[in-house]
Scaffold this motif. Sequence first.
Motif, PDB file in Angstrom:
ATOM      1  N   PRO A  36       1.061  -1.115   0.116  1.00 31.64           N
ATOM      2  CA  PRO A  36      -0.092  -0.008   0.142  1.00 31.64           C
ATOM      3  C   PRO A  36       0.871   1.230   0.061  1.00 31.64           C
ATOM      4  O   PRO A  36       0.504   2.071  -0.677  1.00 31.64           O
ATOM      5  CB  PRO A  36      -1.095  -0.122   1.165  1.00 31.64           C
ATOM      6  CG  PRO A  36      -0.079  -1.185   2.246  1.00 31.64           C
ATOM      7  CD  PRO A  36       0.588  -2.141   1.221  1.00 31.64           C
ATOM      8  N   LEU A  40       0.541   4.192  -2.502  1.00 24.21           N
ATOM      9  CA  LEU A  40       0.396   5.544  -2.208  1.00 24.21           C
ATOM     10  C   LEU A  40       1.485   6.567  -2.646  1.00 24.21           C
ATOM     11  O   LEU A  40       1.177   7.715  -3.348  1.00 24.21           O
ATOM     12  CB  LEU A  40       0.442   5.673  -0.493  1.00 24.21           C
ATOM     13  CG  LEU A  40      -0.312   6.615   0.161  1.00 24.21           C
ATOM     14  CD1 LEU A  40      -2.127   6.757  -0.620  1.00 24.21           C
ATOM     15  CD2 LEU A  40      -0.537   6.384   1.205  1.00 24.21           C
ATOM     16  N   THR A  60      -6.905   9.852  -1.228  1.00 24.16           N
ATOM     17  CA  THR A  60      -7.731   8.738  -0.826  1.00 24.16           C
ATOM     18  C   THR A  60      -8.807   8.340  -1.867  1.00 24.16           C
ATOM     19  O   THR A  60      -8.966   7.107  -2.084  1.00 24.16           O
ATOM     20  CB  THR A  60      -8.604   9.246   0.440  1.00 24.16           C
ATOM     21  OG1 THR A  60      -7.775   9.779   1.370  1.00 24.16           O
ATOM     22  CG2 THR A  60      -9.421   8.110   1.158  1.00 24.16           C
ATOM     23  N   TYR A  63      -6.873   6.258  -4.389  1.00 27.72           N
ATOM     24  CA  TYR A  63      -6.434   5.195  -3.717  1.00 27.72           C
ATOM     25  C   TYR A  63      -7.464   4.146  -3.726  1.00 27.72           C
ATOM     26  O   TYR A  63      -7.144   3.096  -4.245  1.00 27.72           O
ATOM     27  CB  TYR A  63      -6.014   5.386  -2.201  1.00 27.72           C
ATOM     28  CG  TYR A  63      -5.535   4.105  -1.652  1.00 27.72           C
ATOM     29  CD1 TYR A  63      -4.222   3.701  -1.668  1.00 27.72           C
ATOM     30  CD2 TYR A  63      -6.269   3.297  -0.837  1.00 27.72           C
ATOM     31  CE1 TYR A  63      -3.452   2.564  -1.101  1.00 27.72           C
ATOM     32  CE2 TYR A  63      -5.784   2.205  -0.330  1.00 27.72           C
ATOM     33  CZ  TYR A  63      -4.238   1.844  -0.444  1.00 27.72           C
ATOM     34  OH  TYR A  63      -3.846   0.800   0.379  1.00 27.72           O
ATOM     35  N   TYR A  66      -8.511   2.469  -7.102  1.00 25.69           N
ATOM     36  CA  TYR A  66      -7.387   1.575  -7.433  1.00 25.69           C
ATOM     37  C   TYR A  66      -7.516  -0.133  -6.605  1.00 25.69           C
ATOM     38  O   TYR A  66      -7.725  -0.847  -7.459  1.00 25.69           O
ATOM     39  CB  TYR A  66      -5.599   1.873  -7.115  1.00 25.69           C
ATOM     40  CG  TYR A  66      -4.911   2.406  -7.924  1.00 25.69           C
ATOM     41  CD1 TYR A  66      -4.136   1.715  -8.879  1.00 25.69           C
ATOM     42  CD2 TYR A  66      -5.314   3.787  -8.332  1.00 25.69           C
ATOM     43  CE1 TYR A  66      -3.377   2.235  -9.897  1.00 25.69           C
ATOM     44  CE2 TYR A  66      -4.719   4.260  -9.627  1.00 25.69           C
ATOM     45  CZ  TYR A  66      -3.760   3.572 -10.229  1.00 25.69           C
ATOM     46  OH  TYR A  66      -2.936   4.307 -11.350  1.00 25.69           O
TER      47      TYR A  66
END
Lengths: 255, 187
Positions: A36, A40, A60, A63, A66
């Motif tokens: 992660p 990021l 966010t 993210y 994804y």
Amino acid sequence: MEQPEQLSFDFYREQPEIVRESRDELRLKLGRFAGPLDLLLYLIKQEQANIFDIPIARITDEYLKYIRLMKTLDISVAGDFLVMAATLIEIKSKMLLPKEIKEELDEDLEDPREALVRQLLEHQKFKNAAQMLYERTTVEQAVFARGRIESDDNNAETNASVFDLLTVFQKILARHKEEIQMEIEREEISLADMIRDLKKRIFSGKELNLLKFFEEIRTRRELVTAFIAVLEIVRTESVRLMQKTTFGDIIIKKG
Amino acid sequence: MDADIQEKQPRGIAELVSVVEALVFVSDEPITVKTLADVLEEDRETIEAAVEELKREYDERAGGLQLRELAGGWQLSTRTEFHEEIRRYLKTRPSAKLSLAALETLAVIAYKQPVTVPEILEIRGVQSASAIKTLLDKKLITAKGRKETVGRPMMYGTSKDFLLQFGLKDLSELPSIEDFEDLTQGL
């Protein structure tokens, strides 16, 4: 086929980009995010954001996009990715709180992103260190040391004549003669015999305490045979197993 | 010829350099100064001087071989420039490189050793079990006992093979982890 761990990769190539590609190719690229934090960092770079001032709402959203994409592609999303998603949402919600409430909550005034930034920077350092290691192996693979040569360590062959061989053989023969041979007969009882004996006892008497039965047996081998015999009888014959108290002795009796 | 040659005479530096070269050549792993000193019955300082002299000769000659300090010893190896020709002769290809996950895990272990699995997780932000297994299988890391903390987790550190495969004479040769910080700022 190559093991996943053996997959080579290229540090210099661009990080994966989501483009219209075949599913498999896309999956491979997504799979390249080692974790992660990697994803990021990639997103922050993609958004050209400042790592010390992460636009947390935007990152966010990206993210989570994804993570959803990984799910639609059937890439098993590791728990770690979900933990990060939760962390991001938590930070986002903390940042949305009006200032007054934050003060009321008496939370320390640390930026909620700070811990994450620290983790990202630490991670980035080790990513760079990994790259250094990668470069070192590449260099090392271009260096060759001399191969092994025959020495006593890896080649135990020595010169011996036929006479040496004979001498050794005679010694072995002599030793063989000296040996006192003693044969010990093994007491053996076959499974069939054991089942027959056990059956006789169960069906003649009223009941048999299994613990006592096992205690009569002396050898390990016989014990195993006895145990299998009990299992066999329970399976094939009409018998009942009873245990009067918890952890009490088990009684076997005809059904 | 001198008949007294069998008598134990102090070796001249030139002779010492030659015999050190011969020993480094036959040794199939980096040979330590201590081993050389024991075999040649010389003190460490003398051997160190001889090795340095030998290295200087190799560097000066800039031939096909190099003498380098590796994993606590000295090794003769080919120079990187000739790897293509050597591969063509040996008919081998470079072995598979470690995955990104394995390299990252290795970097964490190399810099933080002895380090536990939870500590690695903290830095990498991802479970590293399979990477650790790969590194253990490749003998790049070894277990270094247990940490006296909750759950007594196993601690890991790098092995001698790690030094060999990454061409390091010892761990201190690794650049400081802080050196990688500058690169970070450019993000």
